[in-house]
Design an enzyme around this catalytic site. Structure first.
Site, PDB file in Angstrom:
ATOM      1  N   GLU A   1     -28.209 -11.070 -27.232  1.00 18.03           N
ATOM      2  CA  GLU A   1     -27.459 -12.148 -27.863  1.00 18.03           C
ATOM      3  C   GLU A   1     -28.301 -13.186 -28.598  1.00 18.03           C
ATOM      4  OE1 GLU A   1     -24.091 -12.387 -27.972  1.00 18.03           O
ATOM      5  OE2 GLU A   1     -23.986 -10.424 -27.004  1.00 18.03           O
TER       6      GLU A   1
ATOM      7  N   SER B   1      15.950  -7.263  25.082  1.00 21.49           N
ATOM      8  CA  SER B   1      15.359  -7.637  26.375  1.00 21.49           C
ATOM      9  C   SER B   1      14.012  -8.324  26.238  1.00 21.49           C
ATOM     10  CB  SER B   1      15.206  -6.394  27.262  1.00 21.49           C
ATOM     11  OG  SER B   1      16.467  -5.901  27.623  1.00 21.49           O
TER      12      SER B   1
END
Length: 815
Positions: free
Chosen positions: A87, A465
């Site tokens: 770059e 239960s």
């Protein structure tokens, strides 16, 4: 000659003045867009929300931009060189603007009539990414130049490069190079090779064009060009260059990989925090540490997975996804294309049956490979008829599949692949640290990606239960004992809160006559529970049950409460059971331990109500109310809220002891395989078998498992809490309790053990041979009895514990 020079000088001066005027005029136009020094120094990246377990394993990430910021010191030198080579090789020598690069860009514009390259330095790219748009106009370019020049004055080169490394877009929602390393290689930056650094360094120019996943050949050309530039610039030697250019393309689409699967947990955290932060939640860089234990979460995932598949296979094979005989001899591409029409479970594969023999089938997998599937991988696949019945077990492969069938396969340790089908049944698991309510593991369903409905928190189902221990604890707290006898006999209730006369029954319609409460609970006898509630009264019982964290307004105000007809979530049930586990204290479940901001500062720290066993109460504190105490944590003495006592310690221990009998002799007997004497629990199965539960615990941890269909279809014949949910609980608790010492609920020294008559529950006669021992509070010991005649023919027993019920007694209940 002098005159000509003078003219040229004047023209040059005028040109320079004109240029300066133009620059000044442009500056006046764009100066309001140039950030101040303070704005430059206050730059903040958009960082996603990240959620971790308590042992720092990644659970999930939320945010459009995947980003993991790194400081300059953490940027590998090879990556820095690769980026500079690609770059801006003159980065450390220009003032933020590369004049030659700009002239080159201007020449391209003049000769082609289009802007072909911007001549941008890394500094200019940072300026554009942080402060400007990406439109290609002269005014934007001039603004970019001015910002770059100022940026070079206000920030160091390393600071600028750090901003670039963390901001630049690199495809696949990855912003910054560390995120790209994770997305393309499933690693952090420090773990990549030179070739991989060069590969991701090539992405800023055009993330889609040079993407190593989408365009590997083009990305390879770009990578090798960058390596050549690095060699030319003296950044690497020839050997390193040669090794790197010969390296294959290894990039894949890893995304952001979680360390542990806990998607239901991640979504719970996201949803809770969104109420406070809104959309900022996804960009502020918050790091959330949950109470989840990564190992236990993995064990929970596996337990639920195995439990659901075991149920599914028990009920038979529902058939193939489709039959396409035209694909048997078709091209590989056409075979693989056909798979895209069907959904599947993560880590499973679809397959096309190519041929069959008696003992094996040859199948084509989604990845294009052909494998032989042995009969052992499908011998479970009896035809599904309904939830109560399946057809005959297969004897040969052709009983299960024929060529052209498209099937599902799941990984299997013994046969590599095993015939499978997407289950319709669901299951959920929640496990809590009973000392402070920390959620250690949570699974909200079989497959989060197929259905995000969290059955732990969002599903309200009847516990059956599983709810009875709360009723029984109310009875013990109000004068009943474990030896109190209730007549298990037919009864009709005319309750104004019920639509019609009600005749409760036990499983199979059997009645067992006078029954002690201990027996009634571990056998799960319905009629005893109903009669018990009727004797105590519904309203007083509701008021008592409130102390377990239940809202009386959400509970039925009639006798069906005794059979668990309320609609409650697994989280509510597990939270209630923590009281039994921790000795009688009420804690609040919590999931978020602490939250850190992007700088690592703690912005939230949970302060859970904690059982005060290892803490020192501050002077003048009442233990019956939630207040502060000093608690010794590893990081030092901290002040924490103390959990209030809601259940008498004596009552609590008796309930714990009875629920240990559920596992010793009752509906939870399968859990004896764990060979743990400290565990207790209770099964639950609702009417018609629509919901199956098991909640179990020791002195440290509570775990609740629920199994059922989302549409509330019955689970089928033989599917109870003890068969559908208890195996999942066992498979989770086995590794959870492994290598841990027994953790019993503390027994109060004030409790008394007394010999009683097992039939009447009364104090045993002196010398009574069949007498058994029972626990009592001192004020509730049965009156002493004097024998006036020899005891009748009685079974001799020297045991000090309850005898197991006879095999012909039904020990599971309908409700």
């Amino acid at each position: 000659m002098a005159k000509t020079f003078k003219i040229l000088f004047i023209l040059a001066l005028l040109g320079a003045l004109a240029a300066a005027g133009i620059v000044f005029a442009v500056y006046q136009q764009v100066k309001d867009s140039i950030p101040t020094k303070e704005e430059m120094q206050a730059i903040e990246l958009q960082i996603p929300l990240r959620i971790y377990t308590r042992d720092e394993q990644l659970i999930g990430e939320f945010g459009e931009q995947r980003r993991t910021p790194v400081s300059y010191e953490d940027i590998p030198k090879d990556l820095e060189n690769a980026v500079l080579a690609a770059e801006d090789s003159n980065f450390y020598h220009h003032p933020g603007v590369d004049i030659m690069g700009l002239l080159r860009a201007a020449y391209q514009l003049v000769t082609s009539g289009e802007i072909q390259s911007g001549g941008s330095t890394i500094t200019m790219q940072v300026a554009r990414n942080y402060f400007l748009s990406f439109e290609q106009t002269f005014m934007r370019k001039f603004t970019e130049i001015f910002i770059s020049l100022k940026m070079e004055q206000e920030l160091s080169k390393h600071e600028i490069l750090e901003l670039y490394m963390n901001k630049i877009y690199l495809g696949k929602r990855a912003y910054g190079f560390d995120a790209a390393a994770q997305v393309y290689y499933g690693k952090h930056l420090s773990e990549l090779s030179l070739a991989q650094y060069a590969m991701i360094a090539g992405l800023p120019k055009a993330p889609s064009r040079y993407n190593p996943v989408a365009n590997p050949s083009r990305a390879l050309i770009r990578r090798n060009w960058i390596l050549q530039r690095m060699l030319t610039l003296g950044m690497i030697d020839k050997t390193s260059y040669q090794n790197a250019v010969e390296a294959p393309v290894t990039a894949k689409n890893y995304g952001i990989q979680a360390d542990v699967e806990a998607n239901y947990v991640a979504e719970m955290v996201r949803h809770e925090l969104y109420q406070t932060y809104g959309d900022k939640l996804y960009t502020e860089g918050l790091v959330v540490y949950t109470t989840i234990d990564s190992k236990r979460q993995k064990d929970a995932n596996q337990a639920v997975y195995n439990g659901v598949l075991a149920y599914d296979e028990r009920h038979g094979y529902r058939g193939t996804l489709d039959t396409r005989t035209d694909l048997i001899n078709a091209a590989l591409e056409d075979q693989q294309a056909a798979f895209s029409e069907f959904d599947n479970i993560p880590n499973w594969t679809l397959a096309l049956v190519l041929s069959t023999e008696d003992e094996q089938a040859t199948v084509r997998l989604q990845d294009g490979s052909a494998v032989d599937l042995p009969f052992a991988a499908m011998n479970w696949a009896a035809p599904y008829l309904n939830e109560n019945a399946h057809g005959a077990k297969p004897k040969v492969v052709s009983d299960v599949m024929v060529p052209g069938d498209i099937i599902q396969l799941r990984p299997d340790d013994e046969t590599t692949w095993r015939l499978a089908q997407t289950p319709a049944v669901q299951s959920a698991l929640i496990s809590l640290d009973s000392r402070d309510g920390a959620i250690e593991s949570l699974v909200g369903g079989f497959n989060f990606f197929a259905n995000k409905f969290n059955r732990v928190t969002q599903s309200k189902r009847q516990p059956g239960s599983n709810f009875k221990p709360f009723i029984y604890s109310s009875a013990l707290a109000n004068g009943y004992t474990a030896a109190s006898v209730i007549n298990d006999a037919p009864v009709v209730f005319h309750d104004s809160n019920l639509a019609s006369a009600w005749r409760p029954t036990n499983d199979g319609g059997k009645f067992y006559g006078p029954t002690r409460l201990r027996q009634a609970l571990y056998r799960s006898q319905n009629v005893v529970s109903v009669r018990l509630l009727d004797e105590m009264g519904v309203r007083p019982t509701l008021d008592f049950i409130k102390r377990f964290g239940f809202d009386p307004n959400e509970l039925p105000h009639n006798l069906s409460l005794s059979l668990g007809s309320a609609n409650l979530s697994p989280l509510q049930i597990a939270s209630g059971y923590t009281v039994f586990s921790n000795g009688g204290f009420r804690v609040q479940p919590y999931l978020i331990d602490h939250i850190e901001d992007r700088s690592g500062e703690t912005v939230f720290q949970a302060e859970p109500m904690t059982v005060c066993k290892d803490c020192t109460l501050l002077e003048g504190i009442d233990i019956d109310s939630p207040t502060k105490g000093l608690f010794d944590r590893k990081q030092g003495i901290v002040e924490l809220p103390v959990a209030p006592r809601v259940l008498d310690a004596e009552v609590n221990y008796i309930m714990y002891d009875i629920m240990r009998d559920v596992i010793r002799y009752g509906t939870g007997r399968r859990a004896r395989v764990l060979e743990r004497d400290d565990i207790a629990g209770k099964t639950g199965t609702t009417n018609d078998g629509r919901d199956a539960w098991f909640s179990g615990f020791n002195g440290d941890v509570v775990t609740t498992v629920w199994t059922g269909f989302d549409d509330m279809s019955p689970l089928g014949r033989g599917e109870w809490g003890g068969s559908a949910s208890l195996p999942t609980w066992i498979n989770y608790m086995r590794p959870t309790l492994a290598d841990t010492a027994p953790s019993y609920v503390e027994k109060p020294s004030s409790l008394v053990t007394v010999r009683i008559d097992p039939t009447t529950g009364e104090r045993a006669y002196p010398g009574q041979k069949n007498a058994i021992f029972e626990l009592f509070r001192k004020d509730h010991i049965p009156a002493r009895r004097i024998a006036t005649r020899p005891a009748p023919q009685e079974r001799s027993s020297d045991t000090t514990t309850e005898s197991a019920p006879s095999s012909n007694i039904a020990i599971e209940n309908l409700f």
